[in-house]
Design a protein around this motif. Structure first.
Motif, PDB file in Angstrom:
ATOM      1  N   LYS A  24     -25.154  18.799  23.112  1.00  0.00           N
ATOM      2  CA  LYS A  24     -24.007  18.554  22.595  1.00  0.00           C
ATOM      3  C   LYS A  24     -23.089  17.509  23.272  1.00  0.00           C
ATOM      4  O   LYS A  24     -22.363  16.866  22.500  1.00  0.00           O
ATOM      5  CB  LYS A  24     -23.368  19.988  22.170  1.00  0.00           C
ATOM      6  CG  LYS A  24     -22.114  20.084  21.606  1.00  0.00           C
ATOM      7  CD  LYS A  24     -21.472  21.275  21.372  1.00  0.00           C
ATOM      8  CE  LYS A  24     -19.989  21.615  20.852  1.00  0.00           C
ATOM      9  NZ  LYS A  24     -19.576  22.792  20.912  1.00  0.00           N
ATOM     10  N   SER A  25     -23.034  17.778  24.642  1.00  0.00           N
ATOM     11  CA  SER A  25     -22.371  16.918  25.371  1.00  0.00           C
ATOM     12  C   SER A  25     -22.587  15.417  25.394  1.00  0.00           C
ATOM     13  O   SER A  25     -21.819  14.383  25.692  1.00  0.00           O
ATOM     14  CB  SER A  25     -22.362  17.483  26.926  1.00  0.00           C
ATOM     15  OG  SER A  25     -23.823  17.309  27.216  1.00  0.00           O
ATOM     16  N   ASP A  26     -23.832  14.934  24.745  1.00  0.00           N
ATOM     17  CA  ASP A  26     -24.149  13.709  24.648  1.00  0.00           C
ATOM     18  C   ASP A  26     -24.018  12.970  23.181  1.00  0.00           C
ATOM     19  O   ASP A  26     -24.273  12.016  23.212  1.00  0.00           O
ATOM     20  CB  ASP A  26     -25.869  13.559  24.791  1.00  0.00           C
ATOM     21  CG  ASP A  26     -26.250  13.958  26.347  1.00  0.00           C
ATOM     22  OD1 ASP A  26     -25.423  13.840  27.247  1.00  0.00           O
ATOM     23  OD2 ASP A  26     -27.250  14.256  26.479  1.00  0.00           O
ATOM     24  N   LEU A  27     -23.419  13.628  22.515  1.00  0.00           N
ATOM     25  CA  LEU A  27     -23.362  13.434  21.163  1.00  0.00           C
ATOM     26  C   LEU A  27     -21.763  13.224  20.758  1.00  0.00           C
ATOM     27  O   LEU A  27     -20.884  14.070  21.649  1.00  0.00           O
ATOM     28  CB  LEU A  27     -23.775  14.394  20.080  1.00  0.00           C
ATOM     29  CG  LEU A  27     -25.364  14.447  20.096  1.00  0.00           C
ATOM     30  CD1 LEU A  27     -25.904  15.556  19.332  1.00  0.00           C
ATOM     31  CD2 LEU A  27     -25.695  13.176  19.749  1.00  0.00           C
ATOM     32  N   LEU A  28     -21.329  12.512  19.846  1.00  0.00           N
ATOM     33  CA  LEU A  28     -19.831  12.272  19.474  1.00  0.00           C
ATOM     34  C   LEU A  28     -19.504  13.325  18.375  1.00  0.00           C
ATOM     35  O   LEU A  28     -20.500  13.155  17.123  1.00  0.00           O
ATOM     36  CB  LEU A  28     -19.514  10.857  19.084  1.00  0.00           C
ATOM     37  CG  LEU A  28     -18.031  10.436  18.880  1.00  0.00           C
ATOM     38  CD1 LEU A  28     -16.990  11.096  20.011  1.00  0.00           C
ATOM     39  CD2 LEU A  28     -18.046   9.141  18.589  1.00  0.00           C
ATOM     40  N   ARG A  29     -18.629  13.983  18.305  1.00  0.00           N
ATOM     41  CA  ARG A  29     -18.355  14.743  17.153  1.00  0.00           C
ATOM     42  C   ARG A  29     -17.449  14.208  16.372  1.00  0.00           C
ATOM     43  O   ARG A  29     -16.498  13.570  16.709  1.00  0.00           O
ATOM     44  CB  ARG A  29     -17.450  16.459  17.498  1.00  0.00           C
ATOM     45  CG  ARG A  29     -17.315  17.109  16.292  1.00  0.00           C
ATOM     46  CD  ARG A  29     -16.641  18.428  16.805  1.00  0.00           C
ATOM     47  NE  ARG A  29     -16.506  19.087  15.702  1.00  0.00           N
ATOM     48  CZ  ARG A  29     -15.274  19.588  15.257  1.00  0.00           C
ATOM     49  NH1 ARG A  29     -14.291  19.104  15.728  1.00  0.00           N
ATOM     50  NH2 ARG A  29     -15.506  20.521  14.110  1.00  0.00           N
ATOM     51  N   ASP A  40     -13.849  13.039  17.271  1.00  0.00           N
ATOM     52  CA  ASP A  40     -13.207  14.075  17.933  1.00  0.00           C
ATOM     53  C   ASP A  40     -13.810  14.165  19.283  1.00  0.00           C
ATOM     54  O   ASP A  40     -14.437  14.908  19.488  1.00  0.00           O
ATOM     55  CB  ASP A  40     -13.612  15.301  17.132  1.00  0.00           C
ATOM     56  CG  ASP A  40     -12.899  16.496  17.449  1.00  0.00           C
ATOM     57  OD1 ASP A  40     -11.816  16.580  18.264  1.00  0.00           O
ATOM     58  OD2 ASP A  40     -13.166  17.755  17.130  1.00  0.00           O
ATOM     59  N   HIS A  41     -13.052  13.482  20.328  1.00  0.00           N
ATOM     60  CA  HIS A  41     -13.507  13.549  21.507  1.00  0.00           C
ATOM     61  C   HIS A  41     -13.240  14.842  22.167  1.00  0.00           C
ATOM     62  O   HIS A  41     -14.278  15.079  22.918  1.00  0.00           O
ATOM     63  CB  HIS A  41     -12.725  12.550  22.421  1.00  0.00           C
ATOM     64  CG  HIS A  41     -13.147  11.046  21.746  1.00  0.00           C
ATOM     65  ND1 HIS A  41     -14.148  10.311  21.852  1.00  0.00           N
ATOM     66  CD2 HIS A  41     -12.262   9.994  21.109  1.00  0.00           C
ATOM     67  CE1 HIS A  41     -14.381   9.192  21.449  1.00  0.00           C
ATOM     68  NE2 HIS A  41     -12.969   8.995  20.838  1.00  0.00           N
ATOM     69  N   GLY A  49     -17.706  19.761  11.430  1.00  0.00           N
ATOM     70  CA  GLY A  49     -18.018  18.375  12.263  1.00  0.00           C
ATOM     71  C   GLY A  49     -19.571  17.834  12.021  1.00  0.00           C
ATOM     72  O   GLY A  49     -20.382  18.953  11.557  1.00  0.00           O
ATOM     73  N   ALA A  50     -19.651  16.754  12.416  1.00  0.00           N
ATOM     74  CA  ALA A  50     -21.026  16.172  12.185  1.00  0.00           C
ATOM     75  C   ALA A  50     -21.086  15.413  13.693  1.00  0.00           C
ATOM     76  O   ALA A  50     -20.271  15.018  14.091  1.00  0.00           O
ATOM     77  CB  ALA A  50     -21.214  15.175  11.188  1.00  0.00           C
ATOM     78  N   TYR A  51     -22.409  15.405  14.217  1.00  0.00           N
ATOM     79  CA  TYR A  51     -22.533  14.907  15.428  1.00  0.00           C
ATOM     80  C   TYR A  51     -23.490  13.582  15.263  1.00  0.00           C
ATOM     81  O   TYR A  51     -24.308  13.551  14.642  1.00  0.00           O
ATOM     82  CB  TYR A  51     -23.321  15.801  16.200  1.00  0.00           C
ATOM     83  CG  TYR A  51     -22.452  16.992  16.752  1.00  0.00           C
ATOM     84  CD1 TYR A  51     -21.813  16.922  17.864  1.00  0.00           C
ATOM     85  CD2 TYR A  51     -22.252  18.140  15.969  1.00  0.00           C
ATOM     86  CE1 TYR A  51     -20.676  17.971  18.202  1.00  0.00           C
ATOM     87  CE2 TYR A  51     -21.443  19.045  16.299  1.00  0.00           C
ATOM     88  CZ  TYR A  51     -20.524  19.061  17.405  1.00  0.00           C
ATOM     89  OH  TYR A  51     -19.788  20.304  17.829  1.00  0.00           O
ATOM     90  N   LEU A  52     -23.042  12.507  16.261  1.00  0.00           N
ATOM     91  CA  LEU A  52     -23.599  11.318  16.186  1.00  0.00           C
ATOM     92  C   LEU A  52     -23.932  10.665  17.632  1.00  0.00           C
ATOM     93  O   LEU A  52     -22.857  10.927  18.597  1.00  0.00           O
ATOM     94  CB  LEU A  52     -22.822  10.418  15.208  1.00  0.00           C
ATOM     95  CG  LEU A  52     -23.034   8.979  15.264  1.00  0.00           C
ATOM     96  CD1 LEU A  52     -24.253   9.098  14.299  1.00  0.00           C
ATOM     97  CD2 LEU A  52     -22.270   8.120  14.929  1.00  0.00           C
ATOM     98  N   HIS A  53     -25.077  10.116  17.890  1.00  0.00           N
ATOM     99  CA  HIS A  53     -24.872   9.536  19.123  1.00  0.00           C
ATOM    100  C   HIS A  53     -23.891   8.326  19.282  1.00  0.00           C
ATOM    101  O   HIS A  53     -23.684   7.776  18.296  1.00  0.00           O
ATOM    102  CB  HIS A  53     -26.446   8.890  19.502  1.00  0.00           C
ATOM    103  CG  HIS A  53     -27.346   9.841  19.851  1.00  0.00           C
ATOM    104  ND1 HIS A  53     -28.396  10.215  18.686  1.00  0.00           N
ATOM    105  CD2 HIS A  53     -27.527  10.594  20.837  1.00  0.00           C
ATOM    106  CE1 HIS A  53     -29.151  10.885  19.653  1.00  0.00           C
ATOM    107  NE2 HIS A  53     -28.782  11.112  20.791  1.00  0.00           N
ATOM    108  N   PRO A  54     -23.286   8.243  20.383  1.00  0.00           N
ATOM    109  CA  PRO A  54     -22.293   6.998  20.345  1.00  0.00           C
ATOM    110  C   PRO A  54     -22.990   5.643  20.418  1.00  0.00           C
ATOM    111  O   PRO A  54     -22.649   4.908  21.257  1.00  0.00           O
ATOM    112  CB  PRO A  54     -21.360   7.447  21.601  1.00  0.00           C
ATOM    113  CG  PRO A  54     -22.248   8.177  22.436  1.00  0.00           C
ATOM    114  CD  PRO A  54     -23.279   8.941  21.400  1.00  0.00           C
ATOM    115  N   ALA A  55     -23.789   5.386  19.446  1.00  0.00           N
ATOM    116  CA  ALA A  55     -24.557   3.811  19.452  1.00  0.00           C
ATOM    117  C   ALA A  55     -24.290   3.377  18.009  1.00  0.00           C
ATOM    118  O   ALA A  55     -24.478   4.129  16.958  1.00  0.00           O
ATOM    119  CB  ALA A  55     -25.922   4.169  19.804  1.00  0.00           C
TER     120      ALA A  55
END
Length: 91
Positions: A24-29, A40-41, A49-55
């Motif tokens: 969870k800490s590696d993804l951006l909410r 949502d930093h 919420g949905a989670y996404l790699h910051p790429a």
């Protein structure tokens, strides 16, 4: 002994872009505010919420698959321009 380990397991989430599980800490909410996807930093904004790699690659895949409206359970398309600028600025 109960057989349980004493190490805390870190929560995992699935990236809506590449569909890979990650910490969870590696993804951006991402949350929906109005008709816009907002990062949502701190993880404190209300709502689903949905989670996404910051790429950018994962963002493009999520937009192409129309994953944000589905994951956030919102009708219609969501604006991702502000989200794109934040992800592009992330080193």
């Amino acid at each position: 002994m109960s057989g349980r380990t004493h190490a805390r397991a870190c929560p995992e989430r699935t990236c809506v872009g590449c569909r890979e599980r990650a910490a969870k800490s590696d993804l951006l909410r991402i949350v929906a505010v109005g008709d816009e996807c907002v990062p949502d930093h701190r993880g404190t904004l209300p709502g689903r919420g949905a989670y996404l790699h910051p790429a950018v690659v994962c963002l493009d895949q999520a937009v192409r698959r129309r994953a944000f409206p589905r994951a956030l359970r919102v009708q219609g398309a969501l604006e991702t321009a502000a989200l794109r600028t934040v992800i592009e600025a992330t080193p």
